[in-house]
Structure formats: structure tokens, C-alpha cells
Design an enzyme around this catalytic site. Structure first.
Site, PDB file in Angstrom:
ATOM      1  N   ARG A 246      12.385  -6.566 -27.896  1.00 34.25           N
ATOM      2  CA  ARG A 246      13.797  -6.183 -27.789  1.00 34.25           C
ATOM      3  C   ARG A 246      14.041  -5.413 -26.498  1.00 34.25           C
ATOM      4  NH1 ARG A 246      15.729  -2.163 -32.266  1.00 34.25           N
ATOM      5  NH2 ARG A 246      14.970  -0.606 -30.787  1.00 34.25           N
ATOM      6  N   ASP A 247      15.260  -5.575 -25.988  1.00 32.14           N
ATOM      7  CA  ASP A 247      15.679  -4.844 -24.793  1.00 32.14           C
ATOM      8  C   ASP A 247      14.708  -5.120 -23.644  1.00 32.14           C
ATOM      9  OD1 ASP A 247      17.797  -3.336 -23.897  1.00 32.14           O
ATOM     10  OD2 ASP A 247      16.898  -1.401 -24.315  1.00 32.14           O
TER      11      ASP A 247
ATOM     12  N   TYR B 181      19.112  -5.807 -35.237  1.00 34.20           N
ATOM     13  CA  TYR B 181      18.666  -5.456 -33.886  1.00 34.20           C
ATOM     14  C   TYR B 181      17.197  -5.024 -33.877  1.00 34.20           C
ATOM     15  CZ  TYR B 181      19.163  -3.046 -29.302  1.00 34.20           C
ATOM     16  OH  TYR B 181      19.050  -2.641 -27.992  1.00 34.20           O
TER      17      TYR B 181
ATOM     18  N   ASP C 270      22.336  -8.327 -26.709  1.00 31.44           N
ATOM     19  CA  ASP C 270      21.624  -8.466 -25.410  1.00 31.44           C
ATOM     20  C   ASP C 270      20.553  -9.546 -25.354  1.00 31.44           C
ATOM     21  OD1 ASP C 270      23.103  -6.246 -24.833  1.00 31.44           O
ATOM     22  OD2 ASP C 270      21.407  -4.907 -24.520  1.00 31.44           O
TER      23      ASP C 270
ATOM     24  N   SER D  82      15.941   1.147 -25.375  1.00 31.60           N
ATOM     25  CA  SER D  82      15.930   0.647 -26.748  1.00 31.60           C
ATOM     26  C   SER D  82      14.803  -0.357 -26.983  1.00 31.60           C
ATOM     27  CB  SER D  82      17.286   0.018 -27.105  1.00 31.60           C
ATOM     28  OG  SER D  82      18.270   1.016 -27.186  1.00 31.60           O
TER      29      SER D  82
ATOM     30  N   ASP E  20      23.038   6.239 -25.652  1.00 34.25           N
ATOM     31  CA  ASP E  20      22.459   4.957 -25.223  1.00 34.25           C
ATOM     32  C   ASP E  20      21.004   5.109 -24.789  1.00 34.25           C
ATOM     33  OD1 ASP E  20      24.854   3.407 -25.464  1.00 34.25           O
ATOM     34  OD2 ASP E  20      25.570   4.316 -23.609  1.00 34.25           O
TER      35      ASP E  20
HETATM   36  C1  BGC Z   1      20.014   2.133 -30.190  1.00 34.31           C
HETATM   37  C2  BGC Z   1      19.954   2.092 -31.702  1.00 34.31           C
HETATM   38  C3  BGC Z   1      21.230   2.693 -32.278  1.00 34.31           C
HETATM   39  C4  BGC Z   1      22.427   1.985 -31.701  1.00 34.31           C
HETATM   40  C5  BGC Z   1      23.745   2.546 -32.189  1.00 34.31           C
HETATM   41  C6  BGC Z   1      21.252   1.452 -29.704  1.00 34.31           C
HETATM   42  O1  BGC Z   1      21.362   1.591 -28.328  1.00 34.31           O
HETATM   43  O2  BGC Z   1      18.870   1.519 -29.652  1.00 34.31           O
HETATM   44  O3  BGC Z   1      18.857   2.831 -32.144  1.00 34.31           O
HETATM   45  O4  BGC Z   1      21.218   2.575 -33.678  1.00 34.31           O
HETATM   46  O5  BGC Z   1      22.408   2.038 -30.299  1.00 34.31           O
HETATM   47  O6  BGC Z   1      24.029   3.807 -31.682  1.00 34.31           O
END
Ligand code: BGC
Length: 399
Positions: A128-129, A123, A176, A135, A354
Site C-alpha cells: 500500500r501507498d 485500505y 491511490d 501510509s 496525513d
Molecule cells: C491513514 C489511515 C487513516 C486515514 C483516515 C490515511 O491516510 O493512512 O490510517 O485511517 O488516513 O484518516
């Protein structure tokens, strides 16, 4: 993470002995014929069957930290230590954790005598995002992010995985990202990432497609892409990615509901989005499988994230995605719980936030301060003790 639609089989040990030896490392279009057929056979196996799951000591320590804060619930909270969670590779720096995790998995495998599977969430896509903020990642398309993704992120991950050929590994690829190409191209950061998401996904599949690694592409969830036209467009994007990656046999399947809350069985969706034919997550999986099959993508398995979807009817707006109040831990991680489903798994790490609800903080996303979101939330990926307590109290089935 989890930006929403704006509108709205054989045992692992056998798998290893069958395909573990003598294959080219990266597979892909240029792999020799024997490698191709071994990969095709491997892509038809559910890697979760017959495997134990790696228990991450760092997560166990986080669970213990929450248990200590809430002594009267501590016994229930501590039960969570028995269950595996996703290992998130959410930055270049995190890649350095892989050997430690896999060494520990190897020890668990040796002491149990059972194949011990580790599930990684890869990820760190450039941009990203792209449709939300909480995120947003470290790599940017405009700043050479696609090349850095390959050389500083995917290549070292592949090298680490290659060093543990006897351990079963599952990769959930870039939650995503491809879904954002279906619904969010109107947003500049997503539009800019259009080619980078496709090319980077294909590259990751080629490099990580090792004999001991099973790859699942992210498929959002029922409340995001449940509509017929969205599913159809998603499948078109998959076809493009898989063609560039060397074919449909490069992956084992698809992951749904990652970090979301969509219920497996009930008809929640009917009240939230009456035009969405996929009123729960298993209906979505079934309809997606039919669509994929119609497009020649057959015999695939699904992993469904059940970390936080135990309780139904917890939100009115399906598009809300951040620290939803009233959520409970869902079905326990296990192999082959339903037709088409390779596993239920706690992919999102239960207890991790989140996104921050504090508007003065960097990466604040207004969704994390919605009336359906828990207050006082820390940054994404940080342990959110009060929220974790609620997940435990609302666990369905109970712990
Ligand atoms: C975050 C990550 C995290 C993952 C698991 C994601 O929404 O951006 O940093 O490791 O959730 O909790």
C-alpha cells in the site's frame, strides 16, 4: 497517503427490497443470470439517495476531545459531530471493529426509521501507498501479501457485511492504488505491485459485491490524473480490473479527491498546472465520465471527498498532499449534489493527520515537512488537534 503525479436512482430502501433477497453472495462472473440482472439494476442506483448516514461515536469522541482543548472555538468544533465520515479499514486488526459499527448503524436505522448508510474505506492493499511512506501498509507483495489480503482482510470483511443484509453499505476501494499504476511504475514498490493491485482489486470487488454493498473504485483527483493520457490509462486499468471482477455492473462508480484538497468549483488548477485540462474536481469528474462512457463504462456515479477542500488557492504545488496549511472543511456530505455526483462525503476523517512531520519517526515522508504542510503533525490517522481547529475555522461553507 495520496502520492501525487510525479510530473506534475431510487431510494435505498427500494433498492434493498428489489435486490436484497435470494441472490448469490459474491456475484461475479459465475453468478446466475437473475443475480446478474439484479446486480446490473443495483449498479444503476445511487445508494446515498434517501439514506441517513451513520454517525460514528468514536469520531464524535475525537471531535469532543478537540473541542475541549480549544474552549473559545468549542461551539463551532462541536458542530462537526453532526456529519458522517469514512470508516477506514486500514489494517487487518481494524476489521474487528466492523460489527460494533454496524450494530450502532442498525440502532440508528431502527430509531430513525430511515435506511442508515455506512461508508467504509477498504485500505490495506499489499505494498500500500507504494509511492510514498506515510501510509505504507502492513502487507508486502514479497511476503505473501496478496494471499493474506484475500484471506485475512477481504474475506472477513465480506463475512461481516453479509451479516447485515438490511444495512446499506458503501465501499471506497483502496485509495491511490490503481492511480499509482498510472504514474508511478518507475518506483520499485509500485512496479512490484503491478499485478497484485489489479488482482487484489478484482478479488475485493467480487467478494464485497453483495446486494447491500455499493462499490466505488478510487479515481485519484484532478491534480494527479487530470491529463488526457493519464485518464485514458486509468480507464484501461479499470477495464482490466472489471473484466477480472465479473463486469462493469459489479461496481456503482468511482471516488475522487479522497484525502486530497482539490477544489470543486474554482480554477485553482490553471495556476498550478496549466497543461492539466481538469482545473477543478468537477471538471475532472465530467471528463472522466465521458472517457469511461467512450469505453463502455456507463451510468456510473461519483463520490467526491469534500472533507478538506472548502478553501481554494491554499497551495502552489498541486502535488503536495500532506496536511496542507489553510485547508477548510468543504461541502457537507449529502446525496446527489451535482450531475454525475452520487454524493459529497467526508471520506478522509477531518482532523486525522496525513502523516508525521517529524523526520525521526517511522513512516516519515518528506512531503509532510514541505513548506505547504502544517508543522508538528502526528502519524497518519492520528487526531491532529491544531489542524482540526484550522479546518473548522476555514470551513467553506461555514459550519
Ligand atoms: C491513514 C489511515 C487513516 C486515514 C483516515 C490515511 O491516510 O493512512 O490510517 O485511517 O488516513 O484518516
Amino acid at each position: 497517503m495520496i502520492q501525487q503525479n510525479l510530473l506534475a436512482v431510487l431510494s435505498v430502501s427500494l433498492a434493498f427490497s428489489a435486490c436484497g433477497a435470494g441472490l448469490g453472495k459474491s456475484g461475479g462472473a459465475s453468478a446466475p443470470a437473475s443475480g446478474d440482472s439484479a446486480r446490473a439494476a443495483a449498479s444503476r442506483r445511487n445508494p446515498f439517495l434517501g439514506a441517513n448516514f451513520f454517525l460514528n461515536p468514536e469520531y464524535i469522541a475525537n471531535v469532543e476531545a478537540t473541542a475541549k482543548r480549544f474552549p473559545s472555538d468549542a461551539d463551532a468544533i462541536r458542530k462537526v459531530k453532526r456529519y458522517p465520515t469514512g470508516l477506514w479499514l486500514d489494517s487487518i486488526a481494524k476489521v474487528a471493529s466492523i460489527p460494533q459499527w454496524l450494530d450502532q448503524a442498525k440502532q440508528q436505522q431502527q430509531s430513525s426509521g430511515q435506511p442508515t448508510l455506512s461508508l467504509f474505506v477498504v485500505y490495506d492493499m499489499p505494498n500500500r501507498d507504494c509511492a510514498s511512506k506515510s501510509s505504507a501498509g502492513e502487507l508486502k507483495v514479497a511476503q505473501n501479501g496478496a494471499a493474506r489480503y484475500r484471506t485475512e482482510f477481504i474475506d472477513p470483511i465480506a463475512a461481516h457485511f453479509r451479516a447485515y443484509p438490511d444495512l446499506p453499505i458503501v465501499v471506497i476501494l483502496e485509495p491511490d492504488s490503481l492511480a499509482n499504476l498510472v504514474t508511478n511504475l518507475n518506483l520499485p514498490a509500485c512496479d512490484e505491485a503491478r499485478d497484485a493491485y489489479v488482482d487484489s482489486s478484482a478479488y475485493a470487488i467480487q467478494k464485497l459485491g453483495l446486494p447491500n454493498v455499493s462499490i466505488y473504485l478510487d479515481a485519484a483527483h484532478a491534480g494527479w490524473l487530470g491529463w488526457d493520457h493519464h485518464r485514458e490509462n486509468l480507464i484501461k486499468i479499470y477495464k482490466k480490473v472489471l473484466k477480472a471482477a465479473g463486469g462493469v455492473n459489479m461496481i456503482r462508480g468511482f471516488a475522487t479527491n479522497v484525502s486530497n484538497y482539490t477544489h470543486l468549483y474554482n480554477n485553482d488548477g490553471m495556476a498550478m498546472e496549466s497543461s492539466d485540462p481538469c482545473y477543478n474536481e468537477l471538471v475532472y469528474v465530467k471528463k472522466l465520465a465521458v472517457g469511461l462512457s467512450d469505453h463502455g463504462i456507463r451510468n456510473k456515479g461519483f463520490v467526491v471527498d469534500t472533507s478538506r477542500n472548502g478553501k481554494g488557492r491554499i497551495r502552489k504545488v498541486w502535488g503536495n498532499w500532506c496536511n496542507i496549511k489553510g485547508a477548510g472543511l468543504g461541502e457537507r456530505p449529502r446525496a446527489a449534489p451535482e450531475p454525475l455526483v452520487d454524493a459529497f462525503f467526508w471520506i478522509k476523517v477531518p482532523g486525522e493527520s496525513d502523516g508525521t512531520s517529524d523526520s525521526s519517526q517511522p513512516r516519515f515522508d518528506p512531503d509532510c515537512a514541505s513548506s505547504e504542510s502544517a508543522p508538528n503533525a502526528p502519524q497518519a490517522g492520528t487526531q491532529f488537534h491544531a489542524y482540526f481547529l484550522d479546518l473548522v475555522r476555514n470551513a467553506t461553507p461555514p459550519l
